[in-house]
Design an enzyme around this catalytic site. Structure first.
Site, PDB file in Angstrom:
ATOM      1  N   ILE A 104      -4.218  64.483  55.142  1.00  0.00           N
ATOM      2  CA  ILE A 104      -4.878  63.538  54.234  1.00  0.00           C
ATOM      3  C   ILE A 104      -4.274  63.544  52.835  1.00  0.00           C
ATOM      4  CG2 ILE A 104      -7.103  63.467  55.419  1.00  0.00           C
ATOM      5  CD1 ILE A 104      -8.126  65.537  53.399  1.00  0.00           C
ATOM      6  N   ASP A 145      -5.088  69.564  32.455  1.00  0.00           N
ATOM      7  CA  ASP A 145      -4.316  68.713  33.367  1.00  0.00           C
ATOM      8  C   ASP A 145      -5.222  67.876  34.265  1.00  0.00           C
ATOM      9  OD1 ASP A 145      -1.863  67.741  34.269  1.00  0.00           O
ATOM     10  OD2 ASP A 145      -1.750  69.179  35.912  1.00  0.00           O
ATOM     11  N   GLY A 169       0.841  71.797  47.835  1.00  0.00           N
ATOM     12  CA  GLY A 169       0.719  72.003  49.264  1.00  0.00           C
ATOM     13  C   GLY A 169       0.285  70.766  50.015  1.00  0.00           C
TER      14      GLY A 169
END
EC number: 2.7.11.24
Length: 411
Positions: free
Chosen positions: A32, A151, A38
């Site tokens: 997905i 971030d 990762g």
């Protein structure tokens, strides 16, 4: 656990050019999302009898930066427990010893969409305000633990179809300094504050700039400052908001200051011009939410000089946000993080590897019966249930019209 018994608990499947070797309890894996950190799969957990997201960390021991980020993520996910921060359900590795150790899998709640998808929906005031409120609650909870994100971006904020929002990650470690250079983007940095891209000192309200960028994107349906690199991004910021005053320039490092002062001077535009009424949804009769309130909040978050920018507490009390205010969410007890020097730690890759292995083994031990023991509440169980909010219309907290696949995006 013996080697043969451990082998029997795992199986392997090919996912997006990567081999996922997972516990047999996790079935029907489907990719997905993927990113710098990762690959993420949706799966069904046969023990918890619910859908989950499994992230396989990308080469966690490739270098010290990767290893430090993996350790930081594990430690913080284990400690943080808030309805607006993604919940940790399990951590495991298929390897049988420290010597073999190379893969880390993190199991989390599965959400319905990330904010990139939701932004394209042309949200009404209730939905926009409620999403921003939850974002601010999650940020405040991180700040209460001394975690400054730096971030935040739409791809790392996820939502459920009922409008429940969760922050996915813990941002940049404090020691991961950034210099004002023409460095190609590795991940999206359109939402990072001026003090980050200019290599300045920063405080908690660095995250309010990011929220302002995200809110502005919700209104305009486009990225506010899509720079090719930090220099181009800075130019886009000052073209729209104006060149900052001399007092701000004095805070810059000499080399950065020289560059910034030599840029063309821009007057910038008023927030009425940047965010005209036509871009906003109709004013809300139920909660009296108005375009003028939303614009005022934007004008307080999108401030180049952090010393003049709104704080998270002030944002939570802003008229566009405080209609949702609930002390149990906005003032939740801070998480207890045992490693107070988490961001200052420096180790060799092998030392990081050993620290991460110990964390994984500890979490494996705590999840033997299916869920993590020792948490203030069972993460993953009834994660959507929150307090009652002052809105009765189902359209406010219902985004079931979204036609998106389940997601838990990495950066």
């Amino acid at each position: 656990m013996s080697r043969s018994k451990r082998d029997n608990n795992f199986y392997s499947v090919e996912i997006a050019d990567s081999t996922f070797t997972v516990l047999k309890r996790y079935q029907n894996l489907k990719p997905i999302g993927s990113g710098a950190q990762g690959i993420v799969c949706a799966a069904y957990d046969a023990i918890l009898e619910r859908n989950v997201a499994i992230k396989k960390l990308s080469r966690p021991f490739q270098n010290q930066t990767h290893a430090k980020r993996a350790y930081r993520e594990l430690v913080l996910m284990k400690c943080v427990n808030h309805k607006n921060i993604i919940g940790l359900l399990n951590v495991f590795t298929p390897q049988k010893s420290l010597e073999e150790f190379q893969d880390v899998y993190i199991v989390m709640e599965l959400m319905d969409a990330n904010l990139c998808q939701v932004i394209q929906m042309e949200l009404d005031h209730e939905r926009m305000s409620y999403l921003l409120y939850q974002m601010l609650c999650g940020i405040k909870h991180l700040h209460s633990a001394g975690i400054i994100h730096r971030d935040l971006k739409p791809s790392n904020i996820v939502v459920k179809s009922d409008c429940t929002l969760k922050i996915l990650d813990f941002g940049l470690a404090r020691t991961a300094g950034t210099s004002f250079m023409m460095t190609p983007y590795v991940v999206t940095r359109y939402y990072r504050a001026p003090e980050v891209i200019l290599g300045m000192g920063y405080k908690e309200n660095v995250d309010l700039w990011s929220v302002g960028c995200i809110m502005g994107e919700m209104v305009c349906l486009k990225i506010l400052f899509p720079g090719r690199d930090y220099i181009d991004q800075w130019n886009k910021v000052i073209e729209q908001l104006g060149t900052p005053c001399p007092e701000f320039m004095k805070k810059l490092q000499p080399t950065v200051r020289t560059y910034v002062e030599n840029r063309p001077k821009y007057a910038g535009y008023s927030f009425e011009k940047l965010f005209p009424d036509v871009l906003f949804p109709a004013d809300s009769e139920h909660n009296k939410l108005k375009a003028s309130q939303a614009r005022d909040l934007l004008s307080k978050m999108l401030v180049i000089d952090a010393s003049k920018r709104i704080s998270v507490d002030e944002a939570l009390q802003h008229p566009y946000i405080n209609v949702w205010y609930d002390p149990s969410e906005a003032e939740a007890p801070p998480p207890k993080i045992p490693d107070k020097q988490l961001d200052e730690r420096e180790h060799t890759i092998e030392e990081w590897k050993e620290l991460i292995y110990k964390e994984v083994m500890d979490l494996e031990e705590r999840t033997k019966n299916g869920v993590i023991r020792g948490q203030p509440s069972p993460l993953g169980a009834a994660v959507i249930n929150g307090s009652q909010h002052p809105v009765s219309s189902p359209s406010v907290n219902d985004m079931s019209s979204m036609s998106t696949d389940p997601t838990l995006a990495s950066d």
